[in-house]
Design an enzyme around this catalytic site. Structure first.
Site, mmCIF file in Angstrom:
data_model
loop_
_atom_site.group_PDB
_atom_site.id
_atom_site.type_symbol
_atom_site.label_atom_id
_atom_site.label_comp_id
_atom_site.label_asym_id
_atom_site.label_seq_id
_atom_site.Cartn_x
_atom_site.Cartn_y
_atom_site.Cartn_z
ATOM 1 N N ARG A 171 0.827 -1.215 0.000
ATOM 2 C CA ARG A 171 0.000 0.000 0.000
ATOM 3 C C ARG A 171 0.860 1.263 0.000
ATOM 4 O O ARG A 171 0.406 2.313 -0.399
ATOM 5 C CB ARG A 171 -0.852 0.038 1.278
ATOM 6 N N ARG A 175 9.186 6.286 -3.578
ATOM 7 C CA ARG A 175 9.349 7.286 -4.653
ATOM 8 C C ARG A 175 10.735 7.886 -4.672
ATOM 9 O O ARG A 175 11.269 8.193 -3.602
ATOM 10 C CB ARG A 175 8.398 8.454 -4.407
ATOM 11 N N ARG A 248 -7.579 -7.669 14.087
ATOM 12 C CA ARG A 248 -6.823 -6.809 14.980
ATOM 13 C C ARG A 248 -7.798 -5.728 15.436
ATOM 14 O O ARG A 248 -8.556 -5.176 14.632
ATOM 15 C CB ARG A 248 -5.661 -6.200 14.185
ATOM 16 N N ARG A 279 0.025 5.674 16.233
ATOM 17 C CA ARG A 279 0.003 7.029 15.669
ATOM 18 C C ARG A 279 -0.776 7.982 16.560
ATOM 19 O O ARG A 279 -1.632 7.559 17.335
ATOM 20 C CB ARG A 279 -0.531 7.055 14.239
ATOM 21 N N GLU A 299 -3.704 6.055 18.914
ATOM 22 C CA GLU A 299 -4.290 4.811 18.409
ATOM 23 C C GLU A 299 -3.447 3.627 18.890
ATOM 24 O O GLU A 299 -2.299 3.479 18.478
ATOM 25 C CB GLU A 299 -4.294 4.909 16.879
ATOM 26 N N TYR A 347 -9.271 -6.184 3.531
ATOM 27 C CA TYR A 347 -8.669 -4.931 3.983
ATOM 28 C C TYR A 347 -9.051 -3.830 2.982
ATOM 29 O O TYR A 347 -8.214 -3.309 2.254
ATOM 30 C CB TYR A 347 -7.153 -5.145 4.016
ATOM 31 N N ASP A 349 -10.302 -0.224 1.513
ATOM 32 C CA ASP A 349 -10.423 1.204 1.767
ATOM 33 C C ASP A 349 -11.819 1.650 1.331
ATOM 34 O O ASP A 349 -12.550 0.895 0.685
ATOM 35 C CB ASP A 349 -9.355 1.972 0.971
HETATM 36 P P1 FAD Z 1 -18.111 -0.820 8.646
HETATM 37 O O1 FAD Z 1 -17.808 0.625 8.603
HETATM 38 O O2 FAD Z 1 -17.407 -1.668 9.652
HETATM 39 O O3 FAD Z 1 -19.692 -0.987 8.824
HETATM 40 C C1 FAD Z 1 -20.313 -2.159 9.273
HETATM 41 C C2 FAD Z 1 -21.492 -1.732 10.157
HETATM 42 O O4 FAD Z 1 -22.256 -2.887 10.493
HETATM 43 C C3 FAD Z 1 -21.029 -1.126 11.482
HETATM 44 O O5 FAD Z 1 -21.677 0.109 11.698
HETATM 45 C C4 FAD Z 1 -21.433 -2.166 12.518
HETATM 46 O O6 FAD Z 1 -21.770 -1.601 13.775
HETATM 47 C C5 FAD Z 1 -22.644 -2.800 11.844
HETATM 48 N N1 FAD Z 1 -22.921 -4.166 12.307
HETATM 49 C C6 FAD Z 1 -22.061 -5.206 12.391
HETATM 50 N N2 FAD Z 1 -22.660 -6.286 12.890
HETATM 51 C C7 FAD Z 1 -23.964 -5.932 13.104
HETATM 52 C C8 FAD Z 1 -25.087 -6.626 13.633
HETATM 53 N N3 FAD Z 1 -25.005 -7.899 14.053
HETATM 54 N N4 FAD Z 1 -26.271 -5.961 13.722
HETATM 55 C C9 FAD Z 1 -26.367 -4.657 13.335
HETATM 56 N N5 FAD Z 1 -25.326 -3.966 12.857
HETATM 57 C C10 FAD Z 1 -24.145 -4.591 12.725
HETATM 58 N N6 FAD Z 1 -10.291 3.766 4.328
HETATM 59 C C11 FAD Z 1 -9.867 4.756 3.504
HETATM 60 O O7 FAD Z 1 -10.262 4.811 2.333
HETATM 61 N N7 FAD Z 1 -9.003 5.733 3.972
HETATM 62 C C12 FAD Z 1 -8.546 5.744 5.252
HETATM 63 O O8 FAD Z 1 -7.765 6.640 5.625
HETATM 64 C C13 FAD Z 1 -8.964 4.702 6.135
HETATM 65 N N8 FAD Z 1 -8.526 4.666 7.401
HETATM 66 C C14 FAD Z 1 -8.943 3.659 8.232
HETATM 67 C C15 FAD Z 1 -8.492 3.664 9.541
HETATM 68 C C16 FAD Z 1 -8.914 2.671 10.420
HETATM 69 C C17 FAD Z 1 -8.408 2.668 11.835
HETATM 70 C C18 FAD Z 1 -9.788 1.635 9.965
HETATM 71 C C19 FAD Z 1 -10.238 0.539 10.897
HETATM 72 C C20 FAD Z 1 -10.250 1.634 8.663
HETATM 73 C C21 FAD Z 1 -9.837 2.641 7.777
HETATM 74 N N9 FAD Z 1 -10.299 2.696 6.451
HETATM 75 C C22 FAD Z 1 -9.866 3.701 5.617
HETATM 76 C C23 FAD Z 1 -11.235 1.679 5.928
HETATM 77 C C24 FAD Z 1 -12.708 2.091 6.034
HETATM 78 O O9 FAD Z 1 -13.033 2.287 7.394
HETATM 79 C C25 FAD Z 1 -13.569 0.978 5.437
HETATM 80 O O10 FAD Z 1 -13.230 0.723 4.095
HETATM 81 C C26 FAD Z 1 -15.081 1.253 5.474
HETATM 82 O O11 FAD Z 1 -15.474 1.955 6.611
HETATM 83 C C27 FAD Z 1 -15.803 -0.074 5.431
HETATM 84 O O12 FAD Z 1 -17.191 0.098 5.415
HETATM 85 P P2 FAD Z 1 -18.132 -1.153 5.717
HETATM 86 O O13 FAD Z 1 -19.534 -0.681 5.529
HETATM 87 O O14 FAD Z 1 -17.670 -2.315 4.942
HETATM 88 O O15 FAD Z 1 -17.830 -1.536 7.239
HETATM 89 N N1 UDP Z 2 3.556 0.813 7.932
HETATM 90 C C1 UDP Z 2 4.780 0.879 8.551
HETATM 91 N N2 UDP Z 2 5.214 2.069 9.035
HETATM 92 C C2 UDP Z 2 4.481 3.201 8.944
HETATM 93 C C3 UDP Z 2 3.228 3.130 8.312
HETATM 94 C C4 UDP Z 2 2.786 1.913 7.816
HETATM 95 O O1 UDP Z 2 5.462 -0.123 8.677
HETATM 96 O O2 UDP Z 2 4.933 4.267 9.426
HETATM 97 C C5 UDP Z 2 3.111 -0.516 7.417
HETATM 98 C C6 UDP Z 2 2.318 -1.295 8.480
HETATM 99 O O3 UDP Z 2 2.572 -2.661 8.309
HETATM 100 C C7 UDP Z 2 0.892 -0.965 8.123
HETATM 101 C C8 UDP Z 2 0.955 -0.947 6.583
HETATM 102 O O4 UDP Z 2 2.249 -0.368 6.309
HETATM 103 O O5 UDP Z 2 -0.023 -1.919 8.601
HETATM 104 C C9 UDP Z 2 -0.123 -0.149 5.904
HETATM 105 O O6 UDP Z 2 -0.085 1.172 6.394
HETATM 106 P P1 UDP Z 2 -1.325 2.160 6.287
HETATM 107 O O7 UDP Z 2 -0.907 3.501 6.777
HETATM 108 O O8 UDP Z 2 -1.888 2.077 4.914
HETATM 109 O O9 UDP Z 2 -2.313 1.477 7.340
HETATM 110 P P2 UDP Z 2 -3.822 1.804 7.793
HETATM 111 O O10 UDP Z 2 -4.030 3.289 7.610
HETATM 112 O O11 UDP Z 2 -4.690 0.951 6.931
HETATM 113 O O12 UDP Z 2 -3.826 1.380 9.220
#
Ligand code: FAD
Ligand code: UDP
Length: 365
Positions: A171, A175, A248, A279, A299, A347, A349
């Site tokens: 990911r 560069r 996780r 972070r 986090e 995984y 986005d």
């Molecule tokens: P979710 O958002 O998990 O939605 C599922 C929903 O179902 C939840 O509201 C949950 O409560 C509900 N649910 C589950 N089980 C039940 C049940 N039994 N009954 C009723 N409701 C239920 N993506 C990016 O593009 N850019 C980013 O910078 C980025 N950062 C991230 C950082 C973190 C820490 C994490 C964890 C993810 C990140 N993502 C990012 C990914 C992004 O969050 C997901 O791609 C997106 O939110 C997924 O949407 P979803 O609807 O699949 O899942």
């Molecule tokens: N990663 C790392 N060092 C950093 C940032 C990311 O080693 O400073 C690695 C780590 O394994 C991480 C992966 O790159 O899980 C993807 O990073 P990203 O920032 O895309 O993670 P997310 O925002 O999905 O948690």
């Protein structure tokens, strides 16, 4: 049947399905176990600062169709993610680029940087990287692996880098230009006013029940609608009958600070293993807001057990095989569809989720 579709989960996947199916004239019910909409992209206004309650979310995509689609629901700013890494008190630019190479080795040209990386790679003779450590070393050499990747990765995933699949690190761009943009994508930004309004617009005039867990009354919900779109964990749907998929989890610690600028950047990664968080997010820098106070979130990665929020699927071989078993029965369901990060155990986005949800709803009559 009271509804054409029951949608379990009001995250991005469920909400796009609700919006698109409603447009087609179907009667929809969305149930959500949390006390708010939007799943993990939920943001909350706290005295003028939009707090990303489930971790920083930066929207990025190369797909113009996806970008145009999401822009129907909010105006986006021109935020460019440029995280800083802190290793033992020293700061480095991310992703791995000429700024990082200069900070690390004092090299000033791409040729010098490439030579340095080649020199380090040569010592390891890695032909086909089999795990994240081998992949990282073969991409950017040992120094960057040890300073910026190993510690962060091992605390993030709770496993040795040698036990993780190589793709996780793919990911991150490498560069040979002085460019700190974390993403290669053409389109990037944050919705002005936060993400929750995006979901509110999608679900406008859709019937929603919050604080409602599908599993608390499974039989009723199975009988209430012709079809079900389920966005929760796939193994939970089948009562974990083949075993539990591993995730996780995260713990977020929020702090309000009475100063306008705490760290000068939206995201600072702490890459050494001994600092327990990965972070610190300073939310106001996503929106460039001018306030006297600031809000930061640390986090902390943590082990996941049933009942905890499942944030990251662990796509190693063992879990991939187990997921395939669940997918096989899920594919044979006639009235139940599985979609999103948890139900597909991917995984994803946000842009992946939008693409998936639009392709999926296009096929539904
Ligand atoms: P979710 O958002 O998990 O939605 C599922 C929903 O179902 C939840 O509201 C949950 O409560 C509900 N649910 C589950 N089980 C039940 C049940 N039994 N009954 C009723 N409701 C239920 N993506 C990016 O593009 N850019 C980013 O910078 C980025 N950062 C991230 C950082 C973190 C820490 C994490 C964890 C993810 C990140 N993502 C990012 C990914 C992004 O969050 C997901 O791609 C997106 O939110 C997924 O949407 P979803 O609807 O699949 O899942
Ligand atoms: N990663 C790392 N060092 C950093 C940032 C990311 O080693 O400073 C690695 C780590 O394994 C991480 C992966 O790159 O899980 C993807 O990073 P990203 O920032 O895309 O993670 P997310 O925002 O999905 O948690």
């Amino acid at each position: 049947m009271k509804y054409d579709y029951l949608i379990v989960g009001s995250g991005l996947f469920g909400s796009i399905c609700a919006y698109e199916l409603k447009k087609k004239g179907f009667k929809i019910l969305v149930i959500e176990k949390r006390d708010h909409l939007a799943g993990n992209i939920y943001t909350e206004d706290s005295n003028g600062i939009n707090v990303h309650k489930y971790g920083a979310h930066i929207f990025h995509t190369n797909n113009k169709k996806v970008w145009d689609y999401i822009n129907n629901f909010a105006e986006f700013n021109r935020f460019t993610n440029s995280p800083i890494a802190n290793y033992k008190g020293k700061l480095y630019n991310l992703p791995f680029n000429m700024n990082t190479f200069y900070q690390l080795w004092g090299v000033k040209t791409p040729k010098e940087a490439q030579a340095k990386i080649e020199e380090q790679k040569k010592l390891y003779h890695i032909e086909n990287p089999k795990n994240l450590e081998e992949q990282a070393i073969s991409l950017i050499g040992k120094d960057i692996y040890e300073i910026l990747i190993k510690g962060y990765t091992e605390k993030q995933w709770g496993r040795k880098a040698t036990d993780l699949p190589p793709f996780i690190i793919n990911r991150l761009p490498v560069r040979f230009t002085f460019d700190n943009n974390y993403f290669n994508d053409k389109y990037q930004g944050i919705p002005i006013g936060g993400y929750t309004q995006v979901i509110e617009k999608m679900l406008d005039s859709v019937e929603i029940r919050l604080n409602t867990n599908f599993f608390d009354d499974r039989q009723t919900y199975l009988n209430i609608a012709n079809k079900i779109i389920y966005t929760g964990p796939i193994d939970q749907f089948y009562d974990y009958k083949y075993g539990t998929l591993e995730y996780r989890s995260l713990h977020f610690e929020n702090e309000t600070i009475n100063e306008p600028n705490f760290q000068g950047n939206a995201v600072v990664n702490y890459t050494e293993f001994d600092i327990p968080y990965t972070r610190i997010i300073e939310h106001k820098h996503f929106d460039y807001v001018d306030t006297k106070h600031t809000i930061i979130t640390k986090e902390y990665p943590k082990d996941w057990k049933i009942g905890d929020e499942a944030y990251y699927p662990i796509n190693d071989d063992k879990n991939a095989k187990l997921y395939e078993k669940y997918k096989k029965i899920a594919d044979n369901e006639k009235q139940i569809y599985f979609g999103g990060r948890l139900a597909e155990y991917k995984y994803y986005d946000m842009h992946h989720v939008i693409e998936k949800a639009l392709n999926f709803t296009n096929k539904l009559a």
